[in-house]
Scaffold this active site. Structure first.
Site, PDB file in Angstrom:
ATOM      1  N   GLY A 223      72.112  61.428 -21.949  1.00 18.57           N
ATOM      2  CA  GLY A 223      70.654  61.457 -21.958  1.00 18.57           C
ATOM      3  C   GLY A 223      69.958  60.237 -21.377  1.00 18.57           C
ATOM      4  O   GLY A 223      68.782  60.006 -21.668  1.00 18.57           O
ATOM      5  N   ASP A 240      73.452  70.570 -20.130  1.00 23.09           N
ATOM      6  CA  ASP A 240      74.796  69.985 -20.060  1.00 23.09           C
ATOM      7  C   ASP A 240      75.649  70.590 -21.164  1.00 23.09           C
ATOM      8  O   ASP A 240      75.154  70.847 -22.257  1.00 23.09           O
ATOM      9  CB  ASP A 240      74.743  68.457 -20.239  1.00 23.09           C
ATOM     10  N   ASP A 260      76.290  74.961 -17.619  1.00 23.88           N
ATOM     11  CA  ASP A 260      76.599  74.226 -16.395  1.00 23.88           C
ATOM     12  C   ASP A 260      75.327  74.047 -15.569  1.00 23.88           C
ATOM     13  O   ASP A 260      74.604  75.010 -15.309  1.00 23.88           O
ATOM     14  CB  ASP A 260      77.641  75.033 -15.606  1.00 23.88           C
ATOM     15  N   ASP A 277      71.858  63.777 -12.119  1.00 25.96           N
ATOM     16  CA  ASP A 277      72.839  62.714 -11.833  1.00 25.96           C
ATOM     17  C   ASP A 277      74.222  63.238 -12.210  1.00 25.96           C
ATOM     18  O   ASP A 277      74.812  62.814 -13.191  1.00 25.96           O
ATOM     19  CB  ASP A 277      72.489  61.446 -12.622  1.00 25.96           C
ATOM     20  N   LYS A 306      76.676  61.151  -4.733  1.00 22.23           N
ATOM     21  CA  LYS A 306      77.830  60.246  -4.800  1.00 22.23           C
ATOM     22  C   LYS A 306      78.419  60.096  -3.397  1.00 22.23           C
ATOM     23  O   LYS A 306      78.556  61.083  -2.662  1.00 22.23           O
ATOM     24  CB  LYS A 306      78.885  60.791  -5.764  1.00 22.23           C
TER      25      LYS A 306
END
EC number: 2.1.1.186
Length: 366
Positions: A223, A240, A260, A277, A306
């Protein structure tokens, strides 16, 4: 003046060099980048005398991904005499810049520069006084005039130059100084807070980060990013399979959806923000973000990509080009910005804001 200094994250000098070489060429400024690994900066040298000035004036700083700061410089000042470092610096800056609004005496963001930073702090006050007396600086700080930069790369060794206050980073060394909130569930919270500072003008925060907005956090556990949205009194759907921090659930502002992030589809049409993220291949994340934007499931989004081990600039450029192509194909006008933030590591943070859609009737326009 044909040289430009760009600060970057140590270890990403090659990416910064590839980017400035590419984007300078689009402005028909040709040259080469001097790169020293893990130095935290790059020097781009143009072939024409006024190339440096042209870049800091015409290349939007907001379009750069890997640079933290950009300013034009003269020749390197070497072996400054310890008994009087000020006179050569003042002499170099006279005729280069008049009535600058601010002085920044800086170093690169490396461990080796920490000792030098202490000197820079002490040196700033007498240097500022001398530059004001010489007319290089105004008698008071003003954001309307150029910023004067003195960049020490070693003791007694510095570049001097300037940036334009409407086309640079407003932060010293290009780094926002943020404090980790002790009640945040993870340090990743600083990434989103920094992104707000970098991508959203301060005078628009009340309108664009407003109380009562609806937001979605994909891949939210535990979180860190949800925390920033809750702090701004938004209602957050945190998606999540992993658990959320109890402190966030106790606010009553968070709905935890155990699914998901790639499969989740929103069931409301007034979502202002989607943040993400997730540790996943950048192309997969870019495709998901494009889907959200094209379908009008959110108005603004901030997400991380990423980076691979090699060809990082090329990878990010491809991902951003894919998102842009999807938006163009579906008639969606949007602003896209990307930056490797100070709190990012092997990643870049992207902000996209939908402006309008050419075709009416999307979910966010009903």
């Amino acid at each position: 003046m044909n040289k430009v200094v760009l600060y970057c994250r140590p270890g990403f000098e090659k990416e910064c060099a590839a980017e400035i070489t590419d984007k300078a060429a689009r402005l028909e400024v040709f040259g080469f980048a001097r790169v020293k690994e893990d130095s935290g900066y790059v020097i781009f040298e143009g072939y024409q005398q006024d190339d440096g000035e042209k870049l800091v004036r015409d290349l939007p700083f907001s379009s750069l991904i890997f640079a933290r700061q950009m300013f034009v410089v003269g020749e390197l000042l070497r072996d400054l005499p310890p008994e009087d470092r000020i006179t050569p610096i003042v002499g170099m800056l006279q005729g280069m810049v008049e009535k600058g609004g601010e002085l920044r005496v800086e170093v690169a963001d490396t461990n080796e520069s920490k000792e030098l930073m202490k000197f820079c702090r002490k040196f700033t006050v007498p240097l500022r006084a001398a530059l004001r007396e010489a007319g290089v600086l105004t008698n008071y700080e003003t954001p309307k005039r150029p910023v004067v930069h003195v960049f020490f790369i070693a003791p007694g060794c510095c570049y001097t130059g300037y940036s334009y206050s409407n086309n640079n980073s407003p932060f010293y060394m290009g780094i926002p100084r943020l404090k980790f909130p002790s009640d945040a569930p993870s340090r990743s919270t600083l990434k989103l807070e920094e992104a707000f500072h970098v991508f959203i003008p301060a005078d628009e925060w009340d309108e664009r980060l407003a109380n009562g907005m609806y937001a979605v956090d994909l891949g939210a556990c535990p979180g860190g990013w949800t925390y920033q949205l809750v702090k701004r009194n938004m209602w957050v759907s945190s998606v999540d399979n992993g658990p959320m921090a109890q402190s966030l659930m106790d606010t009553g502002q968070v709905t935890w959806l155990r699914e998901d992030g790639f499969r989740y589809r929103p069931n409301r049409n007034n979502i202002s923000w989607m943040v993400c993220d997730m540790v996943e291949k950048p192309a997969k994340v870019a495709a998901l973000m494009a889907q959200w934007l094209v379908n009008g499931w959110c108005r603004e989004t901030i997400f991380n990509l990423k980076l691979p081990m090699k060809k990082r600039y090329e990878e990010v450029s491809q991902n951003l080009a894919y998102i842009q192509a999807q938006l163009d194909e579906h008639g969606v006008n949007a602003q896209i910005q990307a930056r490797q933030l100070y709190h990012d590591r092997e990643e870049v943070t992207v902000h996209v804001r939908r402006l309008w859609a050419a075709v009416g009737g999307r979910r966010d326009e009903r």
